[in-house]
Design an enzyme around this catalytic site. Structure first.
Site, mmCIF file in Angstrom:
data_model
loop_
_atom_site.group_PDB
_atom_site.id
_atom_site.type_symbol
_atom_site.label_atom_id
_atom_site.label_comp_id
_atom_site.label_asym_id
_atom_site.label_seq_id
_atom_site.Cartn_x
_atom_site.Cartn_y
_atom_site.Cartn_z
ATOM 1 N N ARG A 106 -2.199 -7.326 13.478
ATOM 2 C CA ARG A 106 -2.621 -6.519 12.562
ATOM 3 C C ARG A 106 -3.240 -7.094 11.585
ATOM 4 N NH1 ARG A 106 3.189 -4.458 11.452
ATOM 5 N NH2 ARG A 106 2.212 -3.172 9.704
ATOM 6 N N ARG A 140 11.091 -6.828 7.144
ATOM 7 C CA ARG A 140 10.959 -5.573 6.486
ATOM 8 C C ARG A 140 12.052 -4.706 7.116
ATOM 9 N NH1 ARG A 140 5.466 -2.737 5.328
ATOM 10 N NH2 ARG A 140 4.948 -2.693 7.541
ATOM 11 N N LYS A 162 0.867 -1.276 -0.149
ATOM 12 C CA LYS A 162 0.018 0.196 -0.001
ATOM 13 C C LYS A 162 0.690 1.229 -0.069
ATOM 14 C CE LYS A 162 -2.454 0.089 3.647
ATOM 15 N NZ LYS A 162 -1.657 -0.912 4.598
ATOM 16 N N ARG A 194 -10.027 2.639 7.599
ATOM 17 C CA ARG A 194 -9.843 1.248 8.109
ATOM 18 C C ARG A 194 -11.134 0.744 8.922
ATOM 19 N NH1 ARG A 194 -3.733 1.667 8.311
ATOM 20 N NH2 ARG A 194 -2.880 -0.396 8.651
ATOM 21 N N ARG A 200 10.204 -1.381 11.965
ATOM 22 C CA ARG A 200 9.330 -0.790 12.919
ATOM 23 C C ARG A 200 8.960 -1.595 14.072
ATOM 24 N NH1 ARG A 200 4.497 0.642 8.728
ATOM 25 N NH2 ARG A 200 3.464 -0.509 10.352
HETATM 26 P P1 ADP Z 1 0.377 -1.167 7.744
HETATM 27 O O1 ADP Z 1 -0.694 -1.107 6.883
HETATM 28 O O2 ADP Z 1 1.496 -2.002 7.519
HETATM 29 O O3 ADP Z 1 -0.202 -2.091 8.971
HETATM 30 P P2 ADP Z 1 0.223 1.634 8.601
HETATM 31 O O4 ADP Z 1 1.308 2.409 8.680
HETATM 32 O O5 ADP Z 1 -0.981 1.862 7.577
HETATM 33 O O6 ADP Z 1 0.844 0.138 8.427
HETATM 34 O O7 ADP Z 1 -0.476 1.529 9.976
HETATM 35 C C1 ADP Z 1 0.311 1.236 11.331
HETATM 36 C C2 ADP Z 1 -0.694 1.324 12.295
HETATM 37 O O8 ADP Z 1 -1.046 2.742 12.526
HETATM 38 C C3 ADP Z 1 -2.010 0.493 12.376
HETATM 39 O O9 ADP Z 1 -1.467 -0.858 12.978
HETATM 40 C C4 ADP Z 1 -2.758 1.271 13.470
HETATM 41 O O10 ADP Z 1 -2.523 0.806 14.786
HETATM 42 C C5 ADP Z 1 -2.237 2.719 13.035
HETATM 43 N N1 ADP Z 1 -3.425 3.209 12.083
HETATM 44 C C6 ADP Z 1 -2.878 3.555 10.899
HETATM 45 N N2 ADP Z 1 -3.978 4.050 10.344
HETATM 46 C C7 ADP Z 1 -5.082 3.958 11.012
HETATM 47 C C8 ADP Z 1 -6.500 4.250 10.798
HETATM 48 N N3 ADP Z 1 -6.969 4.810 9.640
HETATM 49 N N4 ADP Z 1 -7.287 3.906 11.874
HETATM 50 C C9 ADP Z 1 -6.899 3.137 12.981
HETATM 51 N N5 ADP Z 1 -5.548 2.965 13.031
HETATM 52 C C10 ADP Z 1 -4.682 3.413 12.268
#
Ligand code: ADP
Ligand code: ZN
Length: 221
Positions: free
Chosen positions: A170, A127, A13, A88, A159
């Site tokens: 996740r 990663r 993504k 999400r 990370r």
């Molecule tokens: P990935 O898709 O690899 O899990 P992201 O960087 O998109 O990585 O998200 C990392 C974390 O940030 C998520 O596991 C969540 O805890 C938080 N997060 C990101 N976007 C949202 C969202 N729209 N709503 C709730 N939590 C979010």
């Protein structure tokens, strides 16, 4: 043009959203990046978000929707944007619809990057990230010099939520809370499915082809 990038964690993504945003010349908005920036800069938002992110669970909608709203209200979003990691939850999806309706806008396309569960776990456990946003994999996509970013010479890091245990949480959150959004967008006929297993460059071409096809059909750009 408003594009939503959907997919499991580590589906690609982030990488693909950056490329699409550059090509469309609109901002790339990642709620994950916004949260990580806040954590790195010790803000109140960061302190709150960290409690959830480190465990692999979603940050509460109220906070997430607020930071997203603040971001898309900025002037640079006038011509559109690419959303990465938002919405999400169904609640976030409905809020986004309301925000867009208020300013006479709507989502043009939702790109669904699909990868298997095994691949998600394999990718996350190898990663390595750079501050510039570039992601590597220690086995399948290593940097030229171990531990150093090819693009900016920055030092790579892992990370905190990229452990197998947190990755499973996740993935579960994705399936339970995020996947139902796909059905809503499918009903609207705005979803394109992309095979996320192919090499990054190939995925980028597949995504771009679909955007061009869609644009032609709807007279955008
Ligand atoms: P990935 O898709 O690899 O899990 P992201 O960087 O998109 O990585 O998200 C990392 C974390 O940030 C998520 O596991 C969540 O805890 C938080 N997060 C990101 N976007 C949202 C969202 N729209 N709503 C709730 N939590 C979010
Ligand atoms: Zn870098």
């Amino acid at each position: 043009m408003i594009v939503i990038m959907l997919g499991a964690p580590a589906s690609g993504k982030g990488t693909q959203s950056v490329i699409v945003a550059q090509r469309l010349k609109v901002p790339h908005i990642s709620t994950g990046d916004i949260f990580r920036w806040n954590i790195a800069n010790n803000t109140a938002v960061g302190e709150e978000a960290k409690k959830y992110i480190d465990k692999g669970i979603l940050v509460p909608d109220e906070l997430t929707i607020r930071i997203l709203k603040e971001r898309i209200e900025k002037e640079d979003c006038e011509r559109g944007f690419v959303l990465d990691g938002f919405p999400r939850t169904i609640n976030q999806q409905q809020s986004l619809d309301r925000m867009l309706t208020e300013c006479n806008k709507s989502i043009n396309m939702a790109i669904n990057l699909s990868v298997t569960d095994d691949e998600v776990i394999r990718r996350i456990s190898g990663r390595r990230m750079c501050k510039c946003g570039k992601a590597y994999h220690i086995v399948t996509y290593p940097p030229k010099t171990p531990g150093i970013c090819d693009l900016c010479n920055g030092e790579l890091y892992t990370r905190k939520d990229d452990t197998v245990e947190v990755a499973n949480t996740r993935l579960e959150a994705y399936k339970l809370q995020t996947e139902p959004i796909l059905a809503v967008y499918r009903e609207r006929g705005i979803v394109v499915d992309i095979d996320g297993h192919k090499p990054q460059e190939q995925v980028a071409e597949d995504v771009w082809k679909e955007i061009l096809k869609y644009s032609e059909k709807h007279g955008w750009m």
